[in-house]
Design a protein around this motif. Sequence first.
Motif, PDB file in Angstrom:
ATOM      1  N   ARG A 117       8.221 -48.767 -41.646  1.00 17.58           N
ATOM      2  CA  ARG A 117       9.565 -49.288 -41.874  1.00 17.58           C
ATOM      3  C   ARG A 117       9.570 -50.316 -43.013  1.00 17.58           C
ATOM      4  O   ARG A 117      10.492 -50.369 -43.825  1.00 17.58           O
ATOM      5  CB  ARG A 117      10.067 -49.927 -40.575  1.00 17.58           C
ATOM      6  CG  ARG A 117      11.528 -50.294 -40.596  1.00 17.58           C
ATOM      7  CD  ARG A 117      12.396 -49.052 -40.841  1.00 17.58           C
ATOM      8  NE  ARG A 117      13.792 -49.395 -40.795  1.00 17.58           N
ATOM      9  CZ  ARG A 117      14.515 -49.401 -39.679  1.00 17.58           C
ATOM     10  NH1 ARG A 117      13.994 -49.040 -38.537  1.00 17.58           N
ATOM     11  NH2 ARG A 117      15.791 -49.744 -39.726  1.00 17.58           N
ATOM     12  N   ILE A 118       8.504 -51.130 -43.055  1.00 19.68           N
ATOM     13  CA  ILE A 118       8.402 -52.110 -44.145  1.00 19.68           C
ATOM     14  C   ILE A 118       8.286 -51.375 -45.480  1.00 19.68           C
ATOM     15  O   ILE A 118       8.939 -51.732 -46.462  1.00 19.68           O
ATOM     16  CB  ILE A 118       7.188 -53.048 -43.923  1.00 19.68           C
ATOM     17  CG1 ILE A 118       7.430 -53.942 -42.702  1.00 19.68           C
ATOM     18  CG2 ILE A 118       6.910 -53.903 -45.164  1.00 19.68           C
ATOM     19  CD1 ILE A 118       6.214 -54.763 -42.257  1.00 19.68           C
ATOM     20  N   ARG A 119       7.465 -50.318 -45.503  1.00 19.61           N
ATOM     21  CA  ARG A 119       7.321 -49.540 -46.743  1.00 19.61           C
ATOM     22  C   ARG A 119       8.650 -48.945 -47.177  1.00 19.61           C
ATOM     23  O   ARG A 119       8.979 -48.917 -48.349  1.00 19.61           O
ATOM     24  CB  ARG A 119       6.318 -48.398 -46.539  1.00 19.61           C
ATOM     25  CG  ARG A 119       4.947 -48.765 -46.977  1.00 19.61           C
ATOM     26  CD  ARG A 119       4.056 -47.539 -47.148  1.00 19.61           C
ATOM     27  NE  ARG A 119       2.717 -47.966 -46.833  1.00 19.61           N
ATOM     28  CZ  ARG A 119       2.153 -47.851 -45.640  1.00 19.61           C
ATOM     29  NH1 ARG A 119       2.779 -47.244 -44.666  1.00 19.61           N
ATOM     30  NH2 ARG A 119       0.945 -48.317 -45.432  1.00 19.61           N
ATOM     31  N   LYS A 120       9.419 -48.482 -46.209  1.00 17.74           N
ATOM     32  CA  LYS A 120      10.685 -47.805 -46.519  1.00 17.74           C
ATOM     33  C   LYS A 120      11.790 -48.799 -46.899  1.00 17.74           C
ATOM     34  O   LYS A 120      12.485 -48.607 -47.884  1.00 17.74           O
ATOM     35  CB  LYS A 120      11.103 -46.993 -45.282  1.00 17.74           C
ATOM     36  CG  LYS A 120      12.354 -46.187 -45.426  1.00 17.74           C
ATOM     37  CD  LYS A 120      12.478 -45.212 -44.244  1.00 17.74           C
ATOM     38  CE  LYS A 120      13.912 -44.790 -44.041  1.00 17.74           C
ATOM     39  NZ  LYS A 120      14.698 -45.716 -43.227  1.00 17.74           N
ATOM     40  N   ASP A 121      11.911 -49.873 -46.136  1.00 23.43           N
ATOM     41  CA  ASP A 121      13.088 -50.744 -46.289  1.00 23.43           C
ATOM     42  C   ASP A 121      12.797 -52.165 -46.746  1.00 23.43           C
ATOM     43  O   ASP A 121      13.727 -52.927 -47.005  1.00 23.43           O
ATOM     44  CB  ASP A 121      13.837 -50.837 -44.945  1.00 23.43           C
ATOM     45  CG  ASP A 121      14.497 -49.522 -44.575  1.00 23.43           C
ATOM     46  OD1 ASP A 121      14.834 -48.757 -45.496  1.00 23.43           O
ATOM     47  OD2 ASP A 121      14.667 -49.258 -43.372  1.00 23.43           O
ATOM     48  N   LYS A 171      11.731 -59.334 -48.011  1.00 23.06           N
ATOM     49  CA  LYS A 171      13.056 -59.318 -47.399  1.00 23.06           C
ATOM     50  C   LYS A 171      13.133 -58.112 -46.461  1.00 23.06           C
ATOM     51  O   LYS A 171      12.870 -56.980 -46.884  1.00 23.06           O
ATOM     52  CB  LYS A 171      14.102 -59.211 -48.512  1.00 23.06           C
ATOM     53  CG  LYS A 171      15.478 -59.567 -48.091  1.00 23.06           C
ATOM     54  CD  LYS A 171      16.411 -59.682 -49.291  1.00 23.06           C
ATOM     55  CE  LYS A 171      17.830 -59.826 -48.791  1.00 23.06           C
ATOM     56  NZ  LYS A 171      18.798 -59.694 -49.860  1.00 23.06           N
ATOM     57  N   VAL A 172      13.454 -58.376 -45.215  1.00 21.62           N
ATOM     58  CA  VAL A 172      13.551 -57.289 -44.231  1.00 21.62           C
ATOM     59  C   VAL A 172      14.875 -57.415 -43.479  1.00 21.62           C
ATOM     60  O   VAL A 172      14.915 -57.312 -42.256  1.00 21.62           O
ATOM     61  CB  VAL A 172      12.340 -57.279 -43.252  1.00 21.62           C
ATOM     62  CG1 VAL A 172      11.092 -56.752 -43.922  1.00 21.62           C
ATOM     63  CG2 VAL A 172      12.083 -58.674 -42.676  1.00 21.62           C
ATOM     64  N   GLN A 197       5.125 -53.922 -54.601  1.00 22.30           N
ATOM     65  CA  GLN A 197       4.790 -53.090 -53.440  1.00 22.30           C
ATOM     66  C   GLN A 197       3.965 -53.898 -52.440  1.00 22.30           C
ATOM     67  O   GLN A 197       3.233 -54.807 -52.821  1.00 22.30           O
ATOM     68  CB  GLN A 197       3.940 -51.886 -53.874  1.00 22.30           C
ATOM     69  CG  GLN A 197       4.613 -50.959 -54.875  1.00 22.30           C
ATOM     70  CD  GLN A 197       5.812 -50.242 -54.268  1.00 22.30           C
ATOM     71  OE1 GLN A 197       5.728 -49.704 -53.174  1.00 22.30           O
ATOM     72  NE2 GLN A 197       6.939 -50.276 -54.975  1.00 22.30           N
ATOM     73  N   VAL A 198       4.079 -53.501 -51.184  1.00 19.09           N
ATOM     74  CA  VAL A 198       3.337 -54.183 -50.127  1.00 19.09           C
ATOM     75  C   VAL A 198       1.956 -53.549 -49.979  1.00 19.09           C
ATOM     76  O   VAL A 198       1.829 -52.331 -49.911  1.00 19.09           O
ATOM     77  CB  VAL A 198       4.092 -54.057 -48.790  1.00 19.09           C
ATOM     78  CG1 VAL A 198       3.280 -54.652 -47.652  1.00 19.09           C
ATOM     79  CG2 VAL A 198       5.454 -54.735 -48.884  1.00 19.09           C
ATOM     80  N   VAL A 199       0.923 -54.394 -49.929  1.00 19.42           N
ATOM     81  CA  VAL A 199      -0.434 -53.915 -49.622  1.00 19.42           C
ATOM     82  C   VAL A 199      -0.794 -54.463 -48.245  1.00 19.42           C
ATOM     83  O   VAL A 199      -0.850 -55.675 -48.048  1.00 19.42           O
ATOM     84  CB  VAL A 199      -1.473 -54.414 -50.657  1.00 19.42           C
ATOM     85  CG1 VAL A 199      -2.862 -53.874 -50.320  1.00 19.42           C
ATOM     86  CG2 VAL A 199      -1.048 -54.047 -52.073  1.00 19.42           C
TER      87      VAL A 199
END
Length: 194
Positions: free
Chosen positions: A7-11, A21-22, A185-187
């Motif tokens: 979900r973090i990767r997507k949104d 920001k989530v 991007q999130v790692v």
Amino acid sequence: MKLLEDRIRKDGIVLGEDVLKVDSFLNHQVDPDLMMEMGKTFYEQFKNEKITKILTVESSGIAPAFATAAQFHVPLVFARKHKSLTLKDDMYTATVYSFTKQTSNTIAIAKKFLTSDDRVLIVDDFLANGQAVQGLTDIIKDAGATTVGAGIVIEKTFQKGRKMFDDQGVRVVSLARIAAFKNGQVVFADEQDA
Ligand code: 5GP
């Protein structure tokens, strides 16, 4: 927790060097199914600890903390934030510096909702420099209660908080661990280790 990482990767939206920001599932709009899954995961991790209370700070911690409290069938207490607070005898208070807002707040919990018999699980949305969780552990200590651990939705491993609680012997369980933000991007820590 794979569901959360996906979900973090997507949104999730990376802001600058160190903020995620989530607001589409956690911090503004809330996904109840995802919250309930988080609650179940924290329950599995801490179910043998005789938890009597879940503590968080308003407002972003409330949704995951509520989902967790619903699994344990114990009360959720959220600390209220005040810009300034004239000390009141019936409240435990701590000063917390906000990483995202860069201001200090007093957080307060009514004494009647936290007693020396309590075994407390802290739940919060993010662990960055550990100020929010530290404020809560200070309050728990003032009350003579026991901090059993902290359940964190999103931990940023590159900030100071995790080490702080490892050093204090506070058990931290994080559902997603972010090692870095690279090119927006999130790692995740498990990807980095792989
Ligand atoms: P700490 O007290 O650990 O420095 O920061 C934790 C608090 O700051 C959390 O309760 C959360 O509200 C906020 N926070 C810290 N980092 C982030 C982030 O990357 N994104 C969002 N949305 N909030 C954050």
